[in-house]
Scaffold this active site. Structure first.
Site, mmCIF file in Angstrom:
data_model
loop_
_atom_site.group_PDB
_atom_site.id
_atom_site.type_symbol
_atom_site.label_atom_id
_atom_site.label_comp_id
_atom_site.label_asym_id
_atom_site.label_seq_id
_atom_site.Cartn_x
_atom_site.Cartn_y
_atom_site.Cartn_z
ATOM 1 N N CYS A 104 0.849 -1.249 0.062
ATOM 2 C CA CYS A 104 -0.119 0.013 -0.078
ATOM 3 C C CYS A 104 0.770 1.168 -0.042
ATOM 4 O O CYS A 104 1.446 1.577 0.855
ATOM 5 C CB CYS A 104 -0.866 -0.100 1.504
ATOM 6 S SG CYS A 104 -1.745 1.652 1.712
ATOM 7 N N CYS A 119 0.128 3.716 2.755
ATOM 8 C CA CYS A 119 0.667 3.193 4.163
ATOM 9 C C CYS A 119 2.048 3.582 4.207
ATOM 10 O O CYS A 119 2.477 4.025 5.383
ATOM 11 C CB CYS A 119 0.491 1.599 4.099
ATOM 12 S SG CYS A 119 -1.161 1.100 4.026
#
Length: 99
Positions: free
Chosen positions: A24, A27
């Protein structure tokens, strides 16, 4: 894992849980921001990172549908939830307001 997670979120200090995934992009953006939050707040908050791919049952239990998702707990109660990347001051404000 579940009982130890419960032990972690039962803490007296606010516990910010970051549900993330290695693949991600947002993230990866959030990770250094959370490090800055920890540096600023010190022992006033505990920050825990949970990889949703390795802890699917836990992510499902908290209905985490997208990453990153942050949940704030204190004494086992969920006080705040936010998906996506927030800036350092917004995260600190949320912890101070709810924790």
């Amino acid at each position: 894992m579940k009982s130890s997670f419960k032990d972690i979120i039962d803490a007296e200090v606010p516990v910010l849980v970051d549900f993330y995934a290695d693949w991600c992009g947002p993230c990866k953006t959030l990770a250094p921001i959370l490090e800055q939050v920890k540096e600023t707040m010190g022992d006033a908050v505990k920050i825990v990172k949970i990889n949703v791919d390795k802890n699917q049952r836990l992510a499902s239990a908290y209905q985490v549908r997208g990453v990153p998702t942050m949940l704030l707990f204190k004494k086992g109660k969920q006080l705040w939830r936010q998906s996506g990347v927030l800036q350092k001051q917004a995260i600190i404000s949320a912890i101070q307001q709810h924790g």
